[in-house]
Write a protein that holds these residues in place. Structure first.
Motif, PDB file in Angstrom:
ATOM      1  N   LEU A  61       0.826  -1.202   0.000  1.00 30.21           N
ATOM      2  CA  LEU A  61       0.000   0.000   0.000  1.00 30.21           C
ATOM      3  C   LEU A  61       0.869   1.265   0.000  1.00 30.21           C
ATOM      4  O   LEU A  61       0.536   2.265  -0.642  1.00 30.21           O
ATOM      5  N   VAL A  62       2.009   1.212   0.712  1.00 30.01           N
ATOM      6  CA  VAL A  62       2.938   2.345   0.725  1.00 30.01           C
ATOM      7  C   VAL A  62       3.477   2.597  -0.683  1.00 30.01           C
ATOM      8  O   VAL A  62       3.563   3.741  -1.147  1.00 30.01           O
ATOM      9  N   ARG A  63       3.842   1.519  -1.388  1.00 32.08           N
ATOM     10  CA  ARG A  63       4.339   1.682  -2.761  1.00 32.08           C
ATOM     11  C   ARG A  63       3.261   2.296  -3.661  1.00 32.08           C
ATOM     12  O   ARG A  63       3.554   3.142  -4.520  1.00 32.08           O
ATOM     13  N   GLN A  64       2.022   1.888  -3.453  1.00 30.22           N
ATOM     14  CA  GLN A  64       0.927   2.457  -4.250  1.00 30.22           C
ATOM     15  C   GLN A  64       0.751   3.953  -3.981  1.00 30.22           C
ATOM     16  O   GLN A  64       0.478   4.732  -4.904  1.00 30.22           O
ATOM     17  N   ARG A  65       0.918   4.362  -2.717  1.00 23.71           N
ATOM     18  CA  ARG A  65       0.772   5.778  -2.388  1.00 23.71           C
ATOM     19  C   ARG A  65       1.866   6.618  -3.049  1.00 23.71           C
ATOM     20  O   ARG A  65       1.634   7.769  -3.403  1.00 23.71           O
ATOM     21  N   ARG A  66       3.030   6.033  -3.220  1.00 29.66           N
ATOM     22  CA  ARG A  66       4.103   6.777  -3.884  1.00 29.66           C
ATOM     23  C   ARG A  66       3.786   6.967  -5.370  1.00 29.66           C
ATOM     24  O   ARG A  66       4.125   7.996  -5.954  1.00 29.66           O
TER      25      ARG A  66
END
Length: 401
Positions: free
Chosen positions: A196-201
């Motif tokens: 999810l963190v990678r998606q937010r980036r």
């Protein structure tokens, strides 16, 4: 000093039925306020049962949390990091990490979330009424409300919420899940939030997770990648499971009360004094939370706790201390003052306390305002209760109206 001269009891004690208070806390408070206990993992520790001593252990900087991560530290779970990243740190690391999210949980910011929470409660009650009685209050109202509030705040997709709940249940297990199951759930949650963190980036968003990613990437040294993932995981678990359990517990208790129990006010909200009294009265935790390790010699109850020794300070015992709360076993809807420790004390005071208070006030008020004839749909003995978990509460709560 004869440190180990008295009886050593197995701890956690056997949990009483439903929401009854552990009677040993009262007995020890009178006869042995600092006692020795044996934990399932890691050996022996101290246990305090008086309000002032519990408050001291939780608030005195000479008692730290970092020491509980030692592999030989006494604990109730096989994983020494089972209580989360924030609860495992001492200042200044704890202070740095807490400050990154503290602004989201101020009283003012929480009030901004109230209209959305009221809307969620209305929608869930609409669905309950449309389906008709009986309904399971846990799966129809308590869980979806708390899950939706915290997941909307974090920015977790709705379609992922059921699997996240099953993983977080495993992390809150004491005996309900095996160590292997707990470890697998820990890894699954970490992997999920890392994704999810990678998606937010790639696709920035205005939710809490997006804000935390911005902090992590700003190179201010306030939050690293691993801390970001663990913090998000912990916010999810704390933000839904404990609140959902407490909401079900509060409803259960209110349904047991005779006429004259707490009722919603003219605005359809549960009076805050009643919410605070429910928080004080209900022994939500198993009593084995709130471990601290002495970093230097400290005197407690006229005895010496040495550096490196672990002390358990259960807030559920503090909240029933008759020296602080008159007639603690009775619900007093207008109790004032009410300095309960349901959200802990000191630097580790629950970050989401204001959010939990607001959710309970809104949810209980909406439930009883909309369904004034709410009552149990089954006999007392047919209500299934959680077992082997760190938090207590009904697993199912069938109701009709």
């Amino acid at each position: 000093m004869t440190t180990h001269s008295r009886q050593v009891r197995d701890f956690p004690f056997e949990t009483p039925a439903r929401l009854s208070m552990e009677p040993l806390f009262a007995a020890l408070r009178e006869s042995e306020p600092l006692s020795r206990v044996r934990l399932p993992y890691g050996g022996e520790a101290w246990l305090v049962t008086r309000y002032e001593d519990i408050r001291t252990v939780l608030g005195d900087p000479r008692f730290g949390r970092a020491g509980t991560l030692h592999e030989r530290a006494p604990r109730i779970q096989p994983d020494p990091a089972g209580e989360g990243v924030l609860m495992s740190l001492d200042p200044p690391d704890h202070t740095r990490l807490r400050k990154t999210v503290a602004g989201v949980f101020t009283k003012r910011r929480v009030e901004e979330l109230r209209p959305g929470t009221e809307r969620i409660a209305r929608e869930l009650l609409d669905a309950m009424e449309a389906a008709g009685p009986p309904a399971d209050l846990v799966t129809s109202f308590a869980l979806p409300l708390s899950v939706t509030v915290i997941c909307d705040l974090l920015g977790v997709p709705r379609e992922d919420r059921e699997k996240l709940r099953s993983w977080s249940d495993a992390l809150l297990s004491t005996t309900a899940c095996t160590p292997a199951e707990m470890a697998a759930s820990t890894e699954a949650l970490a992997d999920y939030f890392a994704t999810l963190v990678r998606q937010r980036r790639q696709e920035p968003a205005g939710d809490l997770l997006g804000a935390l990613v911005d902090i992590c990437d700003s190179r201010q040294g306030r939050l690293d990648e691993e801390e970001l993932v663990l913090l998000t995981r912990d916010l999810l678990i704390a933000g839904h499971e404990t609140t959902a359990s407490q909401l079900a517990n509060c409803t259960y208790l209110l349904l047991q009360q005779p006429d004259g129990a707490a009722r919603p006010d003219a605005d359809g909200r549960m009076p805050m004094a009643a919410v605070e009294e429910l928080l004080r009265f209900i022994p939500l935790g198993s009593g084995s939370f709130r471990a601290r390790v002495a970093t230097e010699e400290v005197e407690l109850c006229g005895r010496r706790v040495r550096p490196g020794e672990t002390v358990f300070a259960p807030t559920v015992a503090a909240n029933w201390d008759p020296g602080v709360f008159s007639d603690p076993g009775t619900l007093d809807w207008e109790r004032s003052p009410n300095p309960h420790l349901a959200f802990g004390h000191g630097v580790h005071h629950c970050l989401g306390a204001q959010l939990a208070r607001m959710e309970l006030q809104v949810a209980l008020g909406a439930l009883l305002d909309r369904l004034p004839g709410l009552r149990p749909a089954v006999g007392e003995g047919e209500i299934e209760w959680k077992t082997g978990m760190q938090v207590r509460g009904p697993r199912t709560l069938p109701v009709r109206w």
